[in-house]
Design an enzyme around this catalytic site. Structure first.
Site, short mmCIF file in Angstrom:
data_model
loop_
_atom_site.label_atom_id
_atom_site.label_comp_id
_atom_site.label_asym_id
_atom_site.label_seq_id
_atom_site.Cartn_x
_atom_site.Cartn_y
_atom_site.Cartn_z
N GLU A 31 16.36 -0.50 4.39
CA GLU A 31 15.86 -1.22 3.59
C GLU A 31 16.59 -2.38 2.84
OE1 GLU A 31 12.99 -1.86 1.76
OE2 GLU A 31 14.12 -3.21 0.53
N THR A 40 6.48 -5.92 -2.61
CA THR A 40 5.24 -6.13 -3.08
C THR A 40 4.65 -4.83 -3.47
OG1 THR A 40 4.61 -7.98 -1.54
CG2 THR A 40 2.93 -6.89 -2.30
N THR A 41 5.19 -3.60 -3.21
CA THR A 41 4.59 -2.50 -3.41
C THR A 41 4.78 -2.26 -5.05
OG1 THR A 41 5.01 -1.60 -1.13
CG2 THR A 41 4.89 0.19 -2.90
N HIS A 49 -8.48 1.01 -3.00
CA HIS A 49 -9.70 0.45 -2.93
C HIS A 49 -10.60 1.25 -1.99
CE1 HIS A 49 -8.68 -3.41 -4.48
NE2 HIS A 49 -7.78 -3.49 -3.48
N SER A 337 -3.78 -7.05 0.78
CA SER A 337 -4.76 -6.20 0.14
C SER A 337 -5.86 -5.93 1.16
CB SER A 337 -5.19 -6.41 -1.07
OG SER A 337 -6.01 -5.53 -1.76
N CYS A 401 8.02 5.66 -26.54
CA CYS A 401 6.72 5.31 -26.14
C CYS A 401 5.98 6.19 -25.32
CB CYS A 401 7.04 3.49 -25.46
SG CYS A 401 7.65 2.55 -26.49
N CYS A 436 7.58 -0.87 -25.93
CA CYS A 436 8.89 -1.71 -26.35
C CYS A 436 9.41 -2.00 -25.01
CB CYS A 436 9.84 -0.92 -27.11
SG CYS A 436 10.89 0.32 -26.43
C1 LIG Z 1 -1.08 -9.58 -6.28
C2 LIG Z 1 -1.34 -8.57 -5.28
C3 LIG Z 1 -2.47 -7.45 -5.69
C4 LIG Z 1 -2.60 -6.53 -4.71
N1 LIG Z 1 -3.50 -5.32 -5.14
C5 LIG Z 1 -3.49 -4.24 -4.21
C6 LIG Z 1 -4.39 -3.24 -4.51
O1 LIG Z 1 -4.97 -3.13 -5.61
N2 LIG Z 1 -4.41 -2.35 -3.46
C7 LIG Z 1 -4.20 -2.43 -2.40
O2 LIG Z 1 -4.66 -1.62 -1.37
N3 LIG Z 1 -3.09 -3.36 -2.06
C8 LIG Z 1 -3.06 -4.27 -2.92
N4 LIG Z 1 -2.14 -5.26 -2.57
C9 LIG Z 1 -1.47 -5.20 -1.24
C10 LIG Z 1 -0.45 -4.24 -1.54
O3 LIG Z 1 0.44 -4.41 -2.48
C11 LIG Z 1 0.40 -4.52 0.08
O4 LIG Z 1 -0.40 -4.38 1.04
C12 LIG Z 1 1.43 -3.46 0.03
O5 LIG Z 1 2.43 -3.25 -1.13
C13 LIG Z 1 2.43 -3.87 1.22
O6 LIG Z 1 3.34 -2.87 1.46
P1 LIG Z 1 4.70 -3.21 2.48
O7 LIG Z 1 5.32 -1.91 2.67
O8 LIG Z 1 4.18 -3.62 3.62
O9 LIG Z 1 5.41 -4.55 1.98
P2 LIG Z 1 6.46 -4.29 0.80
O10 LIG Z 1 6.41 -3.50 -0.53
O11 LIG Z 1 6.78 -5.81 0.33
O12 LIG Z 1 8.01 -3.89 1.38
C14 LIG Z 1 8.48 -4.60 2.55
C15 LIG Z 1 10.08 -3.76 2.41
O13 LIG Z 1 10.73 -4.73 3.38
C16 LIG Z 1 11.90 -4.99 2.88
N5 LIG Z 1 12.60 -5.99 3.67
C17 LIG Z 1 12.12 -7.05 3.89
N6 LIG Z 1 13.20 -7.95 4.57
C18 LIG Z 1 13.96 -6.80 4.86
C19 LIG Z 1 15.03 -6.98 5.96
N7 LIG Z 1 15.55 -8.20 6.49
N8 LIG Z 1 15.75 -5.79 6.25
C20 LIG Z 1 15.39 -4.73 5.80
N9 LIG Z 1 14.29 -4.75 4.94
C21 LIG Z 1 13.51 -5.72 4.55
C22 LIG Z 1 11.49 -5.29 1.39
O14 LIG Z 1 12.86 -5.31 0.71
C23 LIG Z 1 10.55 -4.60 1.11
O15 LIG Z 1 11.06 -3.41 0.43
C24 LIG Z 1 -1.93 -6.40 -3.55
C25 LIG Z 1 -0.75 -7.30 -3.39
C26 LIG Z 1 -0.70 -8.37 -4.16
C27 LIG Z 1 0.48 -9.24 -3.95
#
Ligand SMILES: Cc1cc2nc3c(=O)[nH]c(=O)nc-3n(C[C@H](O)[C@H](O)[C@H](O)COP(=O)(O)OP(=O)(O)OC[C@H]3O[C@@H](n4cnc5c(N)ncnc54)[C@H](O)[C@@H]3O)c2cc1C
Length: 483
Positions: A31, A40-41, A49, A337, A401, A436
């Site tokens: 990570e 994004t998480t 959903h 999403s 809080c 707060c």
């Molecule tokens: C505004 C918004 C609203 C949303 N609402 C919803 C919702 O209500 N319900 C739903 O199902 N989905 C929703 N989503 C989508 C959801 O949040 C994402 O699909 C999900 O969080 C993606 O997870 P991930 O693990 O793929 O990405 P991330 O959480 O971004 O994790 C990727 C990880 O990779 C790491 N990384 C990046 N580059 C490197 C590298 N070079 N080397 C090592 N690590 C690296 C990052 O630091 C990060 O920790 C929403 C997204 C947004 C932006």
């Protein structure tokens, strides 16, 4: 050599590690940031959903419905705050009513249970604070609200407890094919693995590009939010959407699992994948659209704004595939999403790819599929008293809080994935999450982190690398710290 290396520990990387940990595999998760679930998480609507929105036949449709079901089971088992409050998509005119019918049919095709079309009077009766202009709604009882950090963290913790290695502050900078697998370079060293899963969120195309040119691009898109005080929580009791459009699911108003109200997001394409700013224009858009659904929202009760970046891509589905030119290198990319809702099923899909190749693998007999997560304020009086008798630190409230005790903070600091930052503590036990926003408890949390981890208080970060809170000399250490 590792059997599997997972790049990225957002909810997708965590879910993948959680599934892989069930098998006798040597697994490393790399990570980039100093904590898990910090991409994004940590910044989304936090909705599990129901699954009526994606087009039937897509990966999104299949994995959303499966992920929704799995999320309920996992959250219960791993003590993650989750509630199936249900959702409504509102119709304001005839065209919207036609859209509801389409969503209903899609949901049925996708296997979403319990969908209902409500008329105006049903909507008014059940959600009295919605606009009088609402003509009808699609009700989905399986939609839920979750704590997204806890969800990812819980899966990552169980993976670590079962032997998965997690390396934080380990951004991947190079990926090279080697005999029998891939060498992945980070500042923490070079990790060789037979299989690699790329779960790096909005950076997935760039990380894939370290090995070969990918045939997709991530097109980042920012969404901005209001997080409202608990005084607004009862405005609605379900997740309230408007009809989706080409920009996504539109602006929602929803209770949060911690008793606040979340309002947003907009959808703004951005160049800079790190740009988590809020804009007056973006927030105005959110306010205007949200009050169309719930006219009585009091935005003076806003306690925080934030934004998250969607990993939209040039494909219009999740990208779950093995590279044709580099066998054993898999993308878990374009996870926009409903990525949070689908994450558990994406992790299962990833694990199945390994099981198809390693047909001799049998599940471990000693896999521990549980964790302990004490939330003091949810306990009964008897349970509280018993806990305080055992450890008086549970009798000292640090965050007023949210009623978070010193005992909970200390437990987080000695958990399988201990935080090192004030926001890391906040995400694990809610200290600083209330009205707060840490104004009162922040310095006390900082002291506890320094004490428990043997750090100079000046070394305790707010969040990511470089976010120092204190500078100068401390009396206790007599040393000069960061300036
Ligand atoms: C505004 C918004 C609203 C949303 N609402 C919803 C919702 O209500 N319900 C739903 O199902 N989905 C929703 N989503 C989508 C959801 O949040 C994402 O699909 C999900 O969080 C993606 O997870 P991930 O693990 O793929 O990405 P991330 O959480 O971004 O994790 C990727 C990880 O990779 C790491 N990384 C990046 N580059 C490197 C590298 N070079 N080397 C090592 N690590 C690296 C990052 O630091 C990060 O920790 C929403 C997204 C947004 C932006």
């Amino acid at each position: 050599m590792y059997d599997v290396i997972v790049l990225g520990c957002g909810v997708v990387g965590a879910a993948t590690a959680y599934q892989l940990a069930r098998y006798p595999l040597k697994v490393a998760v790399l990570e980039a940031q100093n904590d898990v679930a910090n991409g994004t998480t940590k910044a989304n609507s936090a909705i599990i959903h129901a699954g009526y929105d994606p087009e039937p036949g897509t990966l999104m449709a299949k994995l959303n419905v499966e992920g929704n079901r799995m999320a309920g089971e996992i959250c219960q088992k791993l003590q993650v705050p989750f509630a199936r409050v249900g959702s409504l998509v509102l119709a304001f005119d005839e065209a919207d009513l036609a859209t509801l019918r389409t969503l209903y049919d899609r949901g049925v095709a996708n296997g979403v249970p319990g969908l209902e079309l409500w008329d105006q009077s049903q909507v008014r009766q059940r959600e009295p604070n919605l606009s009088q202009e609402v003509k009808g709604a699609l009700y989905a009882p399986t939609a839920g609200i979750v704590d997204p950090w806890q969800y990812a963290l819980a899966m990552a913790e169980v993976a670590v407890t079962n032997g998965v290695e997690l390396h934080r502050s380990a951004p991947v900078t190079a990926i090279t094919p080697v005999e029998g697998g891939y060498a992945v370079t980070t500042p923490k060293g070079v990790f060789e693995g037979r299989y690699v899963f790329n779960a790096t969120g909005v950076f997935a195309d760039q990380v894939h590009g370290l090995l070969e040119t990918p045939d997709y691009r991530i097109t980042p898109n920012r969404g901005e939010y209001y997080l409202m005080d608990k005084s607004q929580h009862e405005q609605v009791s379900r997740v309230i959407f408007q009809c989706p459009n080409e920009n996504g699911k539109g602006v929602l108003v929803s209770p949060t699992i911690h008793g606040n109200l979340i309002v947003g997001p907009n959808a703004q394409p951005v160049e800079d994948r790190h740009d988590l700013g809020n804009t007056a224009q973006g927030l105005d858009f959110v306010r205007e659209h949200a009050t169309r659904s719930v006219p009585g929202l009091n935005f003076r009760e806003n306690i925080r704004n934030f934004s998250g970046i969607r990993a939209n891509s040039t494909r219009h589905d999740f990208i779950l595939e093995e590279s044709p030119n580099h066998p054993g290198f898999f993308d878990l990319a374009g996870i926009k999403s409903p990525g949070l809702a689908s994450a558990a099923a994406i992790g299962k899909w990833a694990c199945e790819q390994i099981l198809e190749k390693e047909t001799q693998l049998e599940p471990k007999q000693d896999f521990v599929d549980q964790r302990t997560h004490v939330v003091f304020h949810t306990l009964s009086r008897e349970e509280k008293n018993a806990l305080i008798a055992q450890d008086p630190r549970y009798g000292r409230v640090i965050c007023r809080c949210e009623t978070v005790t010193e005992g909970e903070i200390v437990a987080a600091l000695h958990s399988p994935i201990p935080p090192h930052t004030i926001n890391g503590v906040k995400r694990r036990c809610n200290a600083g999450m209330g009205r707060c926003q840490g104004g009162f408890c922040g310095p006390r949390v900082q002291d506890i982190i320094a004490r428990e981890l043997g750090l100079n208080p000046c070394e305790v970060l707010m969040d990511q690398e470089g976010t120092y809170v204190l500078t100068g000399e401390t009396k206790a250490q007599g040393g000069k710290a960061h300036v």
